[in-house]
Design a protein around this motif. Structure first.
Motif, PDB file in Angstrom:
ATOM      1  N   ILE A   1       0.868  -1.178   0.000  1.00  0.00           N
ATOM      2  CA  ILE A   1       0.000   0.000   0.000  1.00  0.00           C
ATOM      3  C   ILE A   1       0.907   1.230   0.000  1.00  0.00           C
ATOM      4  O   ILE A   1       1.863   1.284   0.773  1.00  0.00           O
ATOM      5  N   THR A   2       0.628   2.170  -0.823  1.00  0.00           N
ATOM      6  CA  THR A   2       1.428   3.386  -0.828  1.00  0.00           C
ATOM      7  C   THR A   2       0.509   4.574  -0.546  1.00  0.00           C
ATOM      8  O   THR A   2      -0.528   4.720  -1.185  1.00  0.00           O
ATOM      9  N   ASP A   3       0.886   5.374   0.440  1.00  0.00           N
ATOM     10  CA  ASP A   3       0.048   6.533   0.757  1.00  0.00           C
ATOM     11  C   ASP A   3       0.446   7.712  -0.140  1.00  0.00           C
ATOM     12  O   ASP A   3       1.455   7.641  -0.852  1.00  0.00           O
ATOM     13  N   PRO A   4      -0.328   8.773  -0.129  1.00  0.00           N
ATOM     14  CA  PRO A   4      -0.064   9.892  -1.049  1.00  0.00           C
ATOM     15  C   PRO A   4       1.344  10.470  -0.905  1.00  0.00           C
ATOM     16  O   PRO A   4       1.894  11.007  -1.855  1.00  0.00           O
ATOM     17  N   ASP A   5       1.964  10.345   0.298  1.00  0.00           N
ATOM     18  CA  ASP A   5       3.323  10.876   0.484  1.00  0.00           C
ATOM     19  C   ASP A   5       4.393   9.917  -0.038  1.00  0.00           C
ATOM     20  O   ASP A   5       5.586  10.187   0.076  1.00  0.00           O
TER      21      ASP A   5
END
Lengths: 117, 691
Positions: free
Chosen positions: B590-594
């Protein structure tokens, strides 16, 4: 040289005496920190000489001297006692102690007493 | 040095310090326990008497006369308590008195520790004790005392009769009367007892013995009299002169003997009267008594029964520990030597595993030698609590749990101060005043729990109080005011806020008191604990209390590590912090917006730390499903580390990074691997905080 059992509840005193004795050719065969252990170790090790403190837990030096003399009337017990304990020393002499050393002890005194046995 | 040469004093000093400190601790414990139960039991009095007697004796041997004198006066006091059992004792006063004396002795001991001559003057304390003793003696209980003493004298008198007058009515017509004067050597001490011994040794050979002074034991002046005038005796005996003379000559410390036959009518006997024999110069040496061979044999066999304990210099143990560390490295260097790669070495491997087993055992033993139970350190806190309760007028009970837990000696040395600080803090700031507690509906008596236990490779020490708890808002405000943190507007957990009390500069003058202030803040606590590789956590519930949890690794020197590879570099992760390792599929990432990567494992989300990114390593695996992901935990925080591959488990010896390398965040130290390469040990506690 003679074998010695050192009895004193203070490790410091035992080691002081041990150093002095070993330096002068005695063999310290055992140590005990109370009178009851002293009697037990006496039977076990059968030392030539016992140095016995008076004020100790479990069994004091006078009672221990009596017990040792009971099992071995020829036992040579030397009382190591502090100043001010005169009446105890007397009781110990009556109980069969051969002689006594007064704390703080000097090496020459210790040797004199032990060598006389 | 009058009595003892330095050659005696030096080796005995360590022992003296050790034993005296131990006795003082025991003494404090006894007093605090007695005070708690509001009475001094007969055993306690006896025990205190013995402790003081011992300290007096050894201090006198070491020529620390101040300590010896003070101990002597307490010994006298407790001798009186023991023998006379007075009923009017103010135990609180007694406790204060004795504790102030132990403080004096401790102060002197610390001087000795620093290599200074202990020159404190005990006179003031001695006088206070003497005054107290005479106050006790003079007070209402005196009747009982006199009775006791009277009784004792009576007993002594009985004994005297029993010992001395053995044949008082014997017929002496056949026996010879003798007169003897004995002079003892100067400085032989207890002349009166020596005189008594002489009489005692004569009792089977002589009758009707009379002496001057008569009351040799009871009369304190008899010693002085004997010193000045010699010890005079008169007795009858049927033994020959020579025999009596020989008997008396066996007296130790004999300076001069005068022995004569009293009977004047018997010419033959008077002839036997000999000149004074001076024994100082030519006393035969009795030591050379011949001993039978048998006894010598016995001595040999006795040697095997020598005592089971020896004391060892700690430096030697430290050295031993280092050497075992080196041995573990060398073992790895041999068994995983690159030259062996690809060879089929069945016998070598057998031998190697045997070596591994033995080094493992050796290591365990060496570690266990250094392990000391926490009990002494814990019990020291009783005194801290007692003194503070008195000063602050609070009623607090200290509960000690798990005192038998053993830790490395190193830890013991470093844990005492922080613990004291934490306990003082809890008592001073944590526990409310009596009134406040009653108002809140709590018991008026506060409680501090000191607990230790082993958990995995760590020892956990907990200081818990049931006081008012920490005020989250106040701490946050204070930290902001002092510029210790920046207000970033982000959510800060309770734990984070509470741990701010350990920041340097947090303790302010506002709450400095005699005990917990002292200008040093709680940061000293965390610094000291960090020094031994430990961490402190604070949990607190307002109104219910605060819990400080200290976690310290059992041993710092050798750890079980998992070696991992990232490109050409090797890193080591302490096994105890690894929870699991697995391979992550690309679609699980999972990659967050940052751009921060995370992974869901069993419903929980964990951040991923790519080691190659963290340390800027080139040519490493970057595809998440080609490398390995290792979940590590520290202080309840968990992250997943991403590396190229696992190399295997190995015991590693932790070495500090060399001084010239500036501290790298995320690296705890380094170690030498079997192939001779260096592996960096990851600082998991720091890594979990990076996120």
């Amino acid at each position: 040289m003679a074998s010695v059992l050192i009895v004193d509840d203070a490790a410091f005193m035992r080691t002081s005496l041990k150093l002095m004795l070993e330096k002068n050719g005695f063999t310290v065969v055992g140590e005990a920190d109370n009178g009851a252990t002293a009697v037990q170790k006496y039977l076990e090790l059968n030392p030539n000489i016992v140095t016995m403190d008076i004020t100790m837990p479990v069994l004091d030096g006078i009672e221990a001297t009596k017990k040792i003399k009971e099992v071995d009337p020829k036992a040579k017990v030397i009382i190591v006692s502090a100043m001010g304990q005169e009446s105890y020393v007397r009781d110990a002499v009556v109980a069969g102690a051969k002689n006594f050393i007064v704390k703080p002890f000097k090496e020459e005194h210790v040797l004199k007493v032990l060598n006389s046995l | 040095m009058i009595l003892l040469s330095n050659s005696f004093r030096e080796p005995m000093l360590e022992m003296y310090k050790f034993e005296t400190n131990q006795l003082l601790e025991q003494l404090e414990q006894l007093i605090i326990n007695s005070e708690k139960s509001n009475c001094y039991s007969q055993e306690a009095i006896n025990e205190i008497f013995r402790i003081m007697h011992t300290i007096k004796g050894s201090s006198a041997m070491m020529l620390f006369n101040g300590i010896s004198t003070l101990a002597h006066s307490i010994e006298d006091l407790f001798f009186y308590l023991r023998e006379s059992k007075p009923e009017n004792v103010d135990y609180i006063k007694l406790s204060d008195l004795v504790l102030s004396c132990t403080d004096f002795i401790k102060e002197e001991l610390s001087k000795i520790e620093r290599g200074i001559e202990p020159d404190g003057n005990p006179d003031e304390s001695v006088n206070i004790i003497k005054a107290y003793l005479s106050e006790l003696k003079g007070d209402g209980g005196s009747n009982a005392i006199h009775e006791n003493i009277g009784e004792k004298n009576q007993k002594d008198a009985d004994k005297k009769q029993k010992y001395f007058i053995t044949h008082s009515l014997s017929d002496n017509s056949e026996k010879t009367p003798y007169k003897a004067v004995i002079y003892f050597e100067e400085g032989c001490e207890m002349e009166n007892i020596r005189a008594f011994s002489v009489m005692h040794s004569l009792k089977n050979f002589v009758q009707d013995i009379k002496s001057e002074p008569e009351d040799i034991i009871e009369n304190e002046e008899s010693t002085q009299f004997i010193r000045e005038n010699g010890f005079k005796m008169q007795f009858y005996s049927d033994r020959a002169y020579e025999e009596i003379e020989n008997l008396l000559n066996e007296t130790l410390f004999l300076k001069k003997l005068e022995l004569e036959v009293v009977d004047k009518t018997d010419e033959a006997n008077t002839n036997k009267k000999k000149p004074v024999i001076d024994l100082e110069s030519d006393r035969p040496n009795m030591a050379e008594a011949i001993r039978p061979e048998k006894e010598k044999e016995k001595e040999q066999s006795n040697k095997s029964l020598l005592q089971n304990f020896i004391s060892v210099n700690v430096n030697k143990l430290d050295k031993l520990m280092d050497l075992v560390g080196e041995l573990v490295i060398s073992e790895a260097m041999v068994t995983s030597n690159p030259d062996l790669k690809g060879l089929n070495l069945e016998n070598f491997n057998k031998a190697a595993s045997q070596l591994k087993k033995i080094t493992g055992e050796l290591q365990d033993i060496v570690m266990s030698i250094r392990m000391v139970p926490l009990s002494a350190t814990f019990h020291k806190m009783n005194r801290v609590v007692r003194d503070m309760c008195k000063k602050l007028d609070k009623d607090v009970e200290l509960e000690i749990l798990g005192e038998a837990t053993e830790v490395d000696k190193n830890i013991i040395e470093n844990i005492s101060d922080p613990l004291m600080h934490l306990i003082r803090n809890a008592l001073d700031h944590g526990i409310e005043t009596r009134e406040e507690r009653i108002k809140k509906g709590k018991s008026h008596k506060g409680k501090i729990t000191l607990e230790a236990r082993n958990e995995g490779g760590e020892v956990i020490i907990i200081v818990k109080d049931d006081g008012r708890g920490l005020n989250r808002e106040k701490i946050l405000q204070k930290a902001l005011d002092h510029g210790l943190i920046q207000d970033t507007g982000r959510e800060i957990s309770d734990r984070e806020i509470f741990s701010m009390i350990f920041l340097p500069g947090f303790s302010t003058k506002e709450n400095v008191t005699e005990f917990s202030g002292r200008g040093v803040g709680m940061d000293v606590v965390s610094n000291n604990i960090e020094k031994i590789g430990g961490v402190v956590n604070v949990d607190s519930i307002v109104g219910e209390g605060t819990t400080m949890t200290i976690r310290i690794p059992l041993t710092l020197a050798i750890i079980d590590g998992m070696n991992i590879r990232v490109s050409n570099s090797t890193y080591t992760i302490p096994i105890t912090s690894i929870k699991e390792s697995f391979r992550v599929k690309e679609d699980e990432l999972i990659t967050d917006p940052d751009g921060n990567e995370m992974i869901m494992v069993r419903g929980d989300c964990y951040p991923i730390v790519r080691i190659h990114k963290l340390f800027n390593i080139k040519d490493s695996v970057s595809n998440i499903n080609e490398g390995i992901t290792i979940m590590v935990e520290s202080e309840m925080n968990t992250v997943c580390l991403f590396a190229d591959e696992l190399l295997g488990e190995q015991q590693v010896v932790v070495k500090a990074l060399p001084q010239y390398i500036k501290k790298v965040n995320g690296i705890a130290g380094c170690t030498l691997l079997g192939e001779g390469t260096i592996s960096l040990i990851l600082d998991i506690a720091a890594l979990v905080k990076i996120k």
